[in-house]
Design a protein around this motif. Structure first.
Motif, PDB file in Angstrom:
ATOM      1  N   THR A   1       0.838  -1.209   0.000  1.00 40.45           N
ATOM      2  CA  THR A   1       0.000   0.000   0.000  1.00 40.45           C
ATOM      3  C   THR A   1       0.868   1.253   0.000  1.00 40.45           C
ATOM      4  O   THR A   1       0.513   2.262  -0.630  1.00 40.45           O
ATOM      5  N   ILE A   2       1.992   1.212   0.698  1.00 42.16           N
ATOM      6  CA  ILE A   2       2.906   2.361   0.702  1.00 42.16           C
ATOM      7  C   ILE A   2       3.403   2.652  -0.711  1.00 42.16           C
ATOM      8  O   ILE A   2       3.481   3.811  -1.130  1.00 42.16           O
ATOM      9  N   VAL A   3       3.706   1.602  -1.458  1.00 34.70           N
ATOM     10  CA  VAL A   3       4.147   1.784  -2.851  1.00 34.70           C
ATOM     11  C   VAL A   3       3.038   2.430  -3.673  1.00 34.70           C
ATOM     12  O   VAL A   3       3.287   3.339  -4.475  1.00 34.70           O
ATOM     13  N   ASP A   4       1.788   1.982  -3.450  1.00 33.58           N
ATOM     14  CA  ASP A   4       0.657   2.565  -4.185  1.00 33.58           C
ATOM     15  C   ASP A   4       0.470   4.036  -3.826  1.00 33.58           C
ATOM     16  O   ASP A   4       0.205   4.871  -4.706  1.00 33.58           O
ATOM     17  N   ILE A   5       0.603   4.371  -2.545  1.00 39.72           N
ATOM     18  CA  ILE A   5       0.444   5.768  -2.120  1.00 39.72           C
ATOM     19  C   ILE A   5       1.556   6.631  -2.697  1.00 39.72           C
ATOM     20  O   ILE A   5       1.310   7.758  -3.162  1.00 39.72           O
ATOM     21  N   ASN A   6       2.761   6.111  -2.717  1.00 42.55           N
ATOM     22  CA  ASN A   6       3.876   6.868  -3.293  1.00 42.55           C
ATOM     23  C   ASN A   6       3.681   7.113  -4.779  1.00 42.55           C
ATOM     24  O   ASN A   6       4.094   8.155  -5.310  1.00 42.55           O
ATOM     25  N   SER A   7       3.045   6.164  -5.467  1.00 42.57           N
ATOM     26  CA  SER A   7       2.788   6.354  -6.893  1.00 42.57           C
ATOM     27  C   SER A   7       1.795   7.493  -7.123  1.00 42.57           C
ATOM     28  O   SER A   7       1.866   8.201  -8.128  1.00 42.57           O
ATOM     29  N   ILE A   8       0.866   7.668  -6.173  1.00 40.31           N
ATOM     30  CA  ILE A   8      -0.075   8.791  -6.269  1.00 40.31           C
ATOM     31  C   ILE A   8       0.650  10.103  -6.033  1.00 40.31           C
ATOM     32  O   ILE A   8       0.435  11.094  -6.736  1.00 40.31           O
ATOM     33  N   VAL A   9       1.549  10.118  -5.036  1.00 41.00           N
ATOM     34  CA  VAL A   9       2.290  11.336  -4.704  1.00 41.00           C
ATOM     35  C   VAL A   9       3.168  11.779  -5.868  1.00 41.00           C
ATOM     36  O   VAL A   9       3.351  12.982  -6.110  1.00 41.00           O
ATOM     37  N   ASP A  10       3.698  10.813  -6.607  1.00 40.30           N
ATOM     38  CA  ASP A  10       4.538  11.156  -7.755  1.00 40.30           C
ATOM     39  C   ASP A  10       3.759  11.937  -8.803  1.00 40.30           C
ATOM     40  O   ASP A  10       4.322  12.738  -9.546  1.00 40.30           O
ATOM     41  N   LYS A  11       2.444  11.677  -8.863  1.00 40.02           N
ATOM     42  CA  LYS A  11       1.602  12.352  -9.859  1.00 40.02           C
ATOM     43  C   LYS A  11       0.871  13.562  -9.272  1.00 40.02           C
ATOM     44  O   LYS A  11       0.561  14.502  -9.976  1.00 40.02           O
ATOM     45  N   ARG A  12       0.575  13.495  -7.956  1.00 39.63           N
ATOM     46  CA  ARG A  12      -0.149  14.587  -7.295  1.00 39.63           C
ATOM     47  C   ARG A  12       0.566  14.914  -5.990  1.00 39.63           C
ATOM     48  O   ARG A  12       0.661  14.077  -5.101  1.00 39.63           O
ATOM     49  N   LYS A  13       1.043  16.133  -5.853  1.00 40.10           N
ATOM     50  CA  LYS A  13       1.954  16.478  -4.766  1.00 40.10           C
ATOM     51  C   LYS A  13       1.256  16.799  -3.445  1.00 40.10           C
ATOM     52  O   LYS A  13       1.903  16.859  -2.417  1.00 40.10           O
ATOM     53  N   ASN A  14      -0.065  16.991  -3.436  1.00 40.72           N
ATOM     54  CA  ASN A  14      -0.726  17.492  -2.229  1.00 40.72           C
ATOM     55  C   ASN A  14      -1.630  16.462  -1.556  1.00 40.72           C
ATOM     56  O   ASN A  14      -2.703  16.778  -1.069  1.00 40.72           O
ATOM     57  N   LEU A  15      -1.220  15.215  -1.498  1.00 36.24           N
ATOM     58  CA  LEU A  15      -2.003  14.179  -0.843  1.00 36.24           C
ATOM     59  C   LEU A  15      -1.851  14.289   0.678  1.00 36.24           C
ATOM     60  O   LEU A  15      -0.751  14.429   1.195  1.00 36.24           O
ATOM     61  N   ALA A  16      -2.999  14.199   1.389  1.00 36.40           N
ATOM     62  CA  ALA A  16      -3.005  14.230   2.850  1.00 36.40           C
ATOM     63  C   ALA A  16      -3.722  12.989   3.372  1.00 36.40           C
ATOM     64  O   ALA A  16      -4.729  12.563   2.809  1.00 36.40           O
ATOM     65  N   ILE A  17      -3.174  12.422   4.449  1.00 39.70           N
ATOM     66  CA  ILE A  17      -3.757  11.224   5.066  1.00 39.70           C
ATOM     67  C   ILE A  17      -3.926  11.481   6.559  1.00 39.70           C
ATOM     68  O   ILE A  17      -3.011  11.979   7.220  1.00 39.70           O
ATOM     69  N   ASN A  18      -5.093  11.129   7.067  1.00 42.48           N
ATOM     70  CA  ASN A  18      -5.384  11.290   8.487  1.00 42.48           C
ATOM     71  C   ASN A  18      -5.441   9.910   9.143  1.00 42.48           C
ATOM     72  O   ASN A  18      -6.311   9.100   8.839  1.00 42.48           O
ATOM     73  N   LEU A  19      -4.475   9.640  10.036  1.00 43.32           N
ATOM     74  CA  LEU A  19      -4.403   8.353  10.734  1.00 43.32           C
ATOM     75  C   LEU A  19      -4.551   8.513  12.240  1.00 43.32           C
ATOM     76  O   LEU A  19      -4.186   7.619  13.010  1.00 43.32           O
ATOM     77  N   LEU A  20      -5.093   9.620  12.670  1.00 41.08           N
ATOM     78  CA  LEU A  20      -5.267   9.862  14.088  1.00 41.08           C
ATOM     79  C   LEU A  20      -6.209   8.830  14.716  1.00 41.08           C
ATOM     80  O   LEU A  20      -7.094   8.295  14.054  1.00 41.08           O
ATOM     81  N   GLU A  21      -5.990   8.586  16.020  1.00 37.39           N
ATOM     82  CA  GLU A  21      -6.864   7.714  16.818  1.00 37.39           C
ATOM     83  C   GLU A  21      -6.938   6.290  16.259  1.00 37.39           C
ATOM     84  O   GLU A  21      -7.985   5.644  16.319  1.00 37.39           O
ATOM     85  N   ASN A  22      -5.831   5.813  15.694  1.00 34.21           N
ATOM     86  CA  ASN A  22      -5.720   4.411  15.303  1.00 34.21           C
ATOM     87  C   ASN A  22      -4.849   3.684  16.318  1.00 34.21           C
ATOM     88  O   ASN A  22      -4.313   4.281  17.251  1.00 34.21           O
ATOM     89  N   LYS A  23      -4.687   2.403  16.143  1.00 34.14           N
ATOM     90  CA  LYS A  23      -3.900   1.591  17.075  1.00 34.14           C
ATOM     91  C   LYS A  23      -2.531   1.292  16.473  1.00 34.14           C
ATOM     92  O   LYS A  23      -2.156   0.130  16.282  1.00 34.14           O
ATOM     93  N   LEU A  24      -1.786   2.346  16.151  1.00 35.54           N
ATOM     94  CA  LEU A  24      -0.480   2.199  15.523  1.00 35.54           C
ATOM     95  C   LEU A  24       0.498   1.499  16.468  1.00 35.54           C
ATOM     96  O   LEU A  24       0.459   1.700  17.678  1.00 35.54           O
ATOM     97  N   ILE A  25       1.361   0.683  15.880  1.00 36.25           N
ATOM     98  CA  ILE A  25       2.376  -0.024  16.664  1.00 36.25           C
ATOM     99  C   ILE A  25       3.770   0.346  16.155  1.00 36.25           C
ATOM    100  O   ILE A  25       3.955   0.635  14.971  1.00 36.25           O
ATOM    101  N   CYS A  26       4.728   0.341  17.062  1.00 39.27           N
ATOM    102  CA  CYS A  26       6.130   0.593  16.726  1.00 39.27           C
ATOM    103  C   CYS A  26       6.919  -0.663  17.067  1.00 39.27           C
ATOM    104  O   CYS A  26       7.546  -0.751  18.138  1.00 39.27           O
ATOM    105  N   THR A  27       6.877  -1.624  16.194  1.00 41.07           N
ATOM    106  CA  THR A  27       7.598  -2.884  16.375  1.00 41.07           C
ATOM    107  C   THR A  27       8.385  -3.181  15.104  1.00 41.07           C
ATOM    108  O   THR A  27       8.360  -2.407  14.147  1.00 41.07           O
TER     109      THR A  27
END
Length: 858
Positions: free
Chosen positions: A583-609
């Motif tokens: 999915t990161i690769v897919d998102i980066n492909s969008i950014v390459d074509k459109r520079k102003n992409l914003a993603i909101n990931l607040l209040e998720n259960k993110l892990i740092c492992t």
């Protein structure tokens, strides 16, 4: 008493502090000439806007002549001193509302000759406070607010305000209602606001003389004025009126409309408001033709009839609405199906607000006492075809099911020019089956906050629709063909706060939204979605905003690489732990074509492992705008939640911790794989003959060409299969064959004679052993060196173990002297555990050998 007082003071302090923050945000800062006030400079005139509200001031101080606007509202002012504004000749706006002013002298406003706006709302002014002299100071005044000052019959003398355009004042009369002759001088007066919502208004009866002195007024507000009767001719002299508001007068009823509409016909009226002219607990009402028929002679553009418990309209009445009507508001009524719906097609209205139908009302806090509380009733046996125009008969609701049990097509009449329909919060409980709208120009439809639980469709003839809101309908059933191809120009679709998480995961082919080719914004928030199929958004290539917040999504399984116009992806408040590499690769492909992409990931259960290491690195280095990036938290492998304020530092720490684990885990995985491979190979080698035997037995039984034995009758095709080396064939084909088969009738199987052509050797060997009662092994040195001889020996051994219940089928004939050390281990084991016979070298032994051999085989 102390505690409530403390709470009141604290509340006021908080409100004042909040107001100060807002003012600072809007560019205000402490004034140089008076630090307690907030000032903002006007760029055009270089003068100041001074806000001194809420400071508990008890008297007005002198201000320098640099002010354009001055607000002294919400203070404790009681007196305006003479000449206090003498130097403020540049002042244009003065707000003294919400004070305690009760004394004003003729010299209080000297110096304000250029003042244009004066607000004195909610003070303690009375008859003694007003003199003609102090009004004379305002030669340029165009706006005056005197609301909430007079509680009895009184009209201040404002005849000197010849430039006045807007007047807001109290209007209290218990007898004959008439504006005094002084208003004749106000030739420029355009707006007259007597509304009881913002002041005191009580005028029980309007007579033909009430407004004869203000024929030039264009906007008249008489809302909540406790009006009980409007006589014919009350507005007859007001030919310039463009806006009339009679809302909130609950004793008027719809009967008053005939007089009102008769007066305003042929006038300049554009806006008529008759909201809530019935009480909350009146019976449902019926609108008659004679009550609105005069509107046909107007150029009215807006008609407001909210909160009137309106349920039915007389058939044909709506045809008297003028063709100039653009906006119709009938919110908070009680409409039901009826013949009047046929008349909708005759309307030229562009916007209809029918929201809040059948809502529960709260009781009136101060209900009016009316002379007669009743409403008109109507016959309940009215038939649809009795009033409807034949040309519209086919445009009607045909819901339900047909004889085959399928849902019928529903046809809904829509005014052709209607572009915006608001039908939210009406409590409608329907299943949207196959629906077709009449020809229309609908652009925006709001059906939110109803109970439309099943969207079956298809919904047709919406070819101009650009905005559709179906949120908050508790829908759990959305068919894949609900959105028909007619939705081809839809741009905004709101489906939030439903239960689509129960149906969308099953749409693996992405057919639900396949016809929404031009959608720019899609809202699927609050739908209990846990997973979305990969192709669910396959057709939304133009989508810019996708809202999936407040769901139960754990992974981004849907495809995003084709959403090249995506500018905002809202994934707030889900169960996402990290975004995978694909999915990161897919998102980066969008950014390459459109520079102003914003993603909101607040209040998720993110892990740092270690498993989310790549995701953490991407968050710290990506050019994607992560909304409020410094406000994120993630959970470590230890269970501790840590802030993600410094993501690069967090990634460095995580990288060090995971490096040793990677080497260790890699070594363990490789060792485990090697162990498993060696173990499997050992097992295969240990049971190689067993596996090969089973393989060939399955192969034999699957071929009908290979004869099979009848195990029940214990019959075999051969008495014995002879296993010998090719170098020993002379003994087998001469002596053995002659003695056993020709002389003693023992039927032998020889590979040179009995093997089936076309089959591979291994299959023939296995089949021959399986179909022979015994296997004779001619053991020689040549036999031990032959691969196929060893194969035959082991197949016979497997046959004995797995097919003959450990019966000994091997018969060893040692043809020549062989040392024990020359035997392979598996053959030596058989030689030592089973009987065998040696071929003799003398004639007497030869006779015994053949006799014993024949006896063993028979």
């Amino acid at each position: 008493m102390i505690r409530p007082l403390y709470i009141l003071v604290l509340t006021f302090g908080i409100l004042y502090r909040s107001a100060s923050i807002i003012k600072r945000y809007n560019g205000f800062k402490p004034c140089e000439f008076y630090q307690r006030c907030e000032c903002k400079r006007d760029q055009r005139s270089s003068l100041y806007f001074a806000d001194c509200s809420g400071l508990n001031m008890t008297q007005i101080r002198r201000f320098p002549n640099v002010l354009l606007k001055l607000s002294l509202r919400i203070n404790r002012l009681e007196v305006i001193k003479d000449g206090i504004f003498l130097e403020n000749t540049l002042l244009r706006s003065l707000d003294l509302s919400f004070n305690r002013i009760k004394t004003i002298s003729s010299s209080s406003f000297i110096g304000l000759e250029n003042l244009k706006e004066l607000d004195l709302q909610q003070n303690n002014l009375n008859k003694k406070s007003f003199t003609h002299q102090w009004f004379a100071s305002f030669k340029s005044l165009v706006y005056l607010n005197l609301k909430e000052n007079f509680y009895d019959e009184y009209q201040p003398d404002i005849s000197s305000l010849v430039r006045l355009e807007t007047l807001k004042m109290d209007f209290v009369y218990n007898k004959t209602t008439i504006l005094s002759k002084q208003f004749r001088n106000l030739k420029r007066l355009k707006l007259l606001d007597f509304s009881g919502f913002t002041g005191h208004c009580s005028v029980p009866v309007l007579t033909p003389h009430a407004f004869q002195n203000v024929p030039h007024v264009r906007h008249l507000n008489l809302s909540m004025c406790k009006i009980k009767s409007v006589q014919i001719g009350s507005f007859n002299t007001m030919k310039n009126i463009t806006s009339l508001d009679l809302s909130g007068n609950t004793c008027l009823k719809f009967q008053v409309l005939e007089n009102v509409t008769a007066d305003i016909q042929f006038s300049a009226i554009k806006i008529l408001k008759v909201n809530k002219i019935h009480k909350v607990f009146d019976m449902n009402t019926y609108l008659h033709t004679n009550q609105i028929r005069h509107l046909k002679n107007t150029s009215i553009q807006e008609l407001h009839m909210d909160s009137n418990r309106l349920q039915q309209v007389e058939p044909g009445a709506l045809r008297f609405l003028p063709t100039t009507l653009i906006y119709l508001s009938v919110r908070d009524n009680m409409f039901s199906l009826g013949p009047y719906l046929n008349d909708l097609l005759a309307l030229s209205v562009e916007t209809v607000d029918a929201s809040g139908m059948n809502s529960f009302h709260k009781e009136d806090r101060h209900p009016e006492t009316c002379n007669l509380d009743l409403v008109c009733t109507w016959h309940t046996d009215v038939r649809l075809d009795e009033y409807s125009d034949p040309q519209f008969n086919h445009l009607w609701f045909r819901s339900g099911k047909n004889e085959q049990g399928n849902f019928r097509r529903t046809v809904i009449p829509i005014p052709y020019n209607l572009t915006k329909l608001n039908y939210r919060s009406c409590g409608s409980q329907y299943n949207i089956t196959e629906v077709e709208l009449s020809n229309n120009k609908l652009v925006s439809v709001d059906l939110s906050n109803n109970i439309l639980t099943r969207w079956i469709g298809p919904l047709r003839n919406v070819k101009n629709l650009k905005y559709l809101d179906l949120s908050s309908n508790m829908c759990s059933n959305l068919s894949t063909f609900f959105f028909s191809p007619d939705f081809n120009i839809l741009e905004v679709l709101s489906l939030s706060n439903n239960l689509l998480g129960l149906v969308l995961p099953s749409d693996i082919h992405g057919n639900t939204f396949q016809n929404l080719l031009n959608v720019i914004k899609l809202d699927l928030s609050k739908n209990k979605i846990s997973k979305l199929p990969k192709l669910i958004f396959k057709s939304q290539r133009k989508m810019a905003v996708l809202d999936l917040s407040d769901n139960c999504i754990e992974n981004i399984d849907f495809q995003v690489s084709h959403l090249i116009n995506l500018s905002y992806l809202n994934l707030r408040n889900n169960f996402i732990t990290f975004i995978d590499s694909h999915t990161i690769v897919d998102i980066n492909s969008i950014v390459d074509k459109r520079k102003n992409l914003a993603i909101n990931l607040l209040e998720n259960k993110l892990i740092c492992t270690c498993s989310s290491q790549k995701f953490i690195n991407w968050m710290g280095s990506t050019s994607v705008h992560i909304v409020n990036k410094t406000h994120y938290f993630c959970q470590l492998s230890t269970g501790e939640r840590v802030p993600m304020k410094n993501i690069p530092e967090l990634f460095t720490t995580l990288e060090k911790e995971c490096t040793s684990y990677v080497v260790l885990i890699s070594g363990l995985v490789v060792s485990l794989l090697l162990f498993i491979i060696v173990l499997i190979m050992g097992i295969c080698y240990r049971f190689r003959w067993k596996l090969r035997y089973f393989y060939y037995m399955v192969k034999i039984r699957s071929r009908s060409k290979i004869p099979q034995i009848d195990e029940d009758e214990n019959e075999y095709m051969y008495d014995a299969f002879v296993s010998y080396a090719d170098d020993d064939r002379s003994f087998v084909h001469t002596q053995l064959l002659q003695t056993l088969e020709k002389e003693n009738g023992i039927h032998l199987c020889l590979h040179k004679r009995n093997f089936l052509p076309g089959n591979d050797i291994a299959t023939n060997v296995t089949s021959a052993i399986h179909n022979s009662r015994k296997t004779i092994v001619i053991m020689t040195y040549h036999y031990l060196k032959s691969y196929w001889c060893m194969f035959e020996f082991n197949m016979a051994r497997m046959e004995s173990t797995y097919e003959r219940n450990n019966e000994n089928v091997l018969f060893l004939v040692v043809f020549e002297q062989i040392s024990a050390r020359d035997f392979p281990l598996h053959i030596l084991e058989v030689v030592q555990s089973q009987s065998y016979i040696e071929f003799p070298n003398d004639e007497q032994g030869d006779v015994v050998f053949w006799r014993q051999l024949v006896k063993a085989l028979k």
